[in-house]
Scaffold this active site. Structure first.
Site, PDB file in Angstrom:
ATOM      1  N   HIS A  24       0.777  -1.203  -0.154  1.00  0.00           N
ATOM      2  CA  HIS A  24      -0.073   0.237  -0.049  1.00  0.00           C
ATOM      3  C   HIS A  24       0.915   1.238   0.043  1.00  0.00           C
ATOM      4  O   HIS A  24       1.548   1.551   0.950  1.00  0.00           O
ATOM      5  CB  HIS A  24      -0.961  -0.154   1.180  1.00  0.00           C
ATOM      6  CG  HIS A  24      -1.936   1.288   1.613  1.00  0.00           C
ATOM      7  ND1 HIS A  24      -1.872   2.035   2.542  1.00  0.00           N
ATOM      8  CD2 HIS A  24      -2.791   1.631   0.494  1.00  0.00           C
ATOM      9  CE1 HIS A  24      -2.804   2.895   2.256  1.00  0.00           C
ATOM     10  NE2 HIS A  24      -3.403   2.758   1.069  1.00  0.00           N
ATOM     11  N   GLU A  51       0.544  -0.604  -4.823  1.00  0.00           N
ATOM     12  CA  GLU A  51      -0.682   0.259  -4.923  1.00  0.00           C
ATOM     13  C   GLU A  51      -0.310   1.621  -5.032  1.00  0.00           C
ATOM     14  O   GLU A  51       0.789   2.084  -4.108  1.00  0.00           O
ATOM     15  CB  GLU A  51      -1.700   0.093  -3.585  1.00  0.00           C
ATOM     16  CG  GLU A  51      -2.904   0.804  -3.871  1.00  0.00           C
ATOM     17  CD  GLU A  51      -2.777   2.043  -3.035  1.00  0.00           C
ATOM     18  OE1 GLU A  51      -3.764   2.847  -3.198  1.00  0.00           O
ATOM     19  OE2 GLU A  51      -1.839   2.271  -2.490  1.00  0.00           O
ATOM     20  N   ASP A  53      -1.586   5.900  -5.496  1.00  0.00           N
ATOM     21  CA  ASP A  53      -2.999   6.779  -5.827  1.00  0.00           C
ATOM     22  C   ASP A  53      -2.292   7.809  -6.843  1.00  0.00           C
ATOM     23  O   ASP A  53      -1.061   8.019  -7.071  1.00  0.00           O
ATOM     24  CB  ASP A  53      -3.432   7.511  -4.803  1.00  0.00           C
ATOM     25  CG  ASP A  53      -3.802   6.782  -3.383  1.00  0.00           C
ATOM     26  OD1 ASP A  53      -4.766   6.196  -3.584  1.00  0.00           O
ATOM     27  OD2 ASP A  53      -2.777   6.456  -2.442  1.00  0.00           O
ATOM     28  N   HIS A  66      -1.354  10.786  -2.732  1.00  0.00           N
ATOM     29  CA  HIS A  66      -2.765  10.276  -2.009  1.00  0.00           C
ATOM     30  C   HIS A  66      -3.733  11.676  -1.623  1.00  0.00           C
ATOM     31  O   HIS A  66      -4.817  11.852  -2.339  1.00  0.00           O
ATOM     32  CB  HIS A  66      -2.648   9.617  -0.699  1.00  0.00           C
ATOM     33  CG  HIS A  66      -3.843   9.424   0.050  1.00  0.00           C
ATOM     34  ND1 HIS A  66      -4.498  10.055   0.981  1.00  0.00           N
ATOM     35  CD2 HIS A  66      -4.794   8.337  -0.035  1.00  0.00           C
ATOM     36  CE1 HIS A  66      -5.556   9.723   1.491  1.00  0.00           C
ATOM     37  NE2 HIS A  66      -5.793   8.609   0.820  1.00  0.00           N
ATOM     38  N   GLU A 151      -5.010   3.889  -8.181  1.00  0.00           N
ATOM     39  CA  GLU A 151      -6.193   4.292  -7.855  1.00  0.00           C
ATOM     40  C   GLU A 151      -6.505   5.637  -8.007  1.00  0.00           C
ATOM     41  O   GLU A 151      -5.696   6.612  -8.209  1.00  0.00           O
ATOM     42  CB  GLU A 151      -6.570   4.375  -6.323  1.00  0.00           C
ATOM     43  CG  GLU A 151      -7.837   4.972  -5.813  1.00  0.00           C
ATOM     44  CD  GLU A 151      -8.033   5.258  -4.219  1.00  0.00           C
ATOM     45  OE1 GLU A 151      -8.678   5.869  -3.697  1.00  0.00           O
ATOM     46  OE2 GLU A 151      -7.244   4.502  -3.472  1.00  0.00           O
TER      47      GLU A 151
END
Length: 291
Positions: A24, A51, A53, A66, A151
């Site tokens: 993450h 992962e 953003d 993020h 994301e």
């Protein structure tokens, strides 16, 4: 029928099967989030996926970030969408982690087995903002296939342009139209159903995950019509509604759970048959399954 994230409807992930481990924001429990060092460490620790953003800068570049502002994770201040890439690169995105590094050094000195990185002094090293292009290059150059979960954040100033830019960047790497595979190089995720729908419409072979509470209400098998191929509940939602995994499995979907750092939660995800778990501590999480 096989979905685009490597889960077959006839052979879904069964309860008791260890989930695949996603780092993450990189190995963000040990190194500053969304930095090349954090992702490199996660890969060296054996993470099955990464992962990130993404946000769009004022000059149309996708960066890994993020927050809508850079204040928390840099020595600067400002809103990402109002800054150019060059302006963002003028700040340091690593030294803010120095306070955590100090605590980790103390833990290491006491023999804490949860500290995985021996080069702890690297925590406080200055580092530049990371672009999605740089992260994709790292993943694709790795010696074994790994999946990057991307994301897109909403609501944002540029709206649907974020997904358009994402698809264009993936096309640049030849990733937007690849046939489905057991280890897809890229999976797109969002809390916004409209964002997932845009990706499924524009790049139907690209695997997608609908994050958050909305994923509880999906009732149809994944198709190219815009329906996501996986659900993405938080670990808190999973504890409250564990049956979402079985419902997803029955409709041919996989489950991606975030953010799973505690051993009891890791074991819960395994027992339920979760396919992917996102964690800030990939090495520690993988040891749970090895033991």
């Amino acid at each position: 029928m096989t979905s685009s994230i490597g889960v077959s409807r006839s052979q879904p992930t069964q309860p008791g099967t260890p989930p695949l481990v996603v780092a993450h924001r990189g190995a963000s429990g040990e190194l500053p989030e969304h930095t090349l060092a954090a992702y490199d460490l996660a890969l060296r620790q054996g993470a099955d996926g990464l992962e990130c953003d993404v946000r769009l800068t004022r000059d149309g570049k996708l960066i890994c970030m993020h927050d809508r502002r850079i204040d928390r994770t840099s020595n600067g201040s400002g809103t990402v969408s109002a800054m150019t890439l060059d302006a963002l690169r003028a700040h340091d995105y690593g030294s803010w982690h120095a306070e955590m590094a100090s605590r980790q050094r103390a833990a290491a000195a006491l023999g804490d087995p949860d500290v995985d990185n021996k080069n702890i002094e690297r925590y406080a090293e200055p580092t530049s903002v990371l672009t999605l292009r740089e992260l994709l290059t790292l993943v694709l150059d790795w010696d074994r296939p790994r999946t990057l979960f991307i994301e897109t954040k909403h609501p944002v100033r540029y709206g649907a342009l974020v997904e358009m830019k994402l698809i264009a960047e993936l096309q640049r790497f030849g990733l937007a139209k690849r046939p489905p595979s057991a280890t897809p190089p890229v999976v797109m995720m969002s809390f916004a159903p409209s964002a997932v729908f845009r990706i499924r419409r524009s790049a139907p072979n690209l695997p997608t995950v609908l994050l958050g509470e909305n994923s509880r209400y999906l009732g149809y098998a994944p198709t190219t019509s815009g329906v996501p191929a996986a659900i993405g509940p938080s670990i808190e939602m999973l504890r409250e509604h564990p049956k979402v995994v079985e419902r997803a499995r029955a409709s041919g979907r996989a489950t991606y759970v975030w953010t799973v750092d505690e051993k009891a939660d890791v074991e819960l995800c395994r027992d339920l048959g979760v396919r992917w778990i996102a964690t800030n501590y990939p090495a520690r999480t993988k040891r749970v399954f090895e033991s």
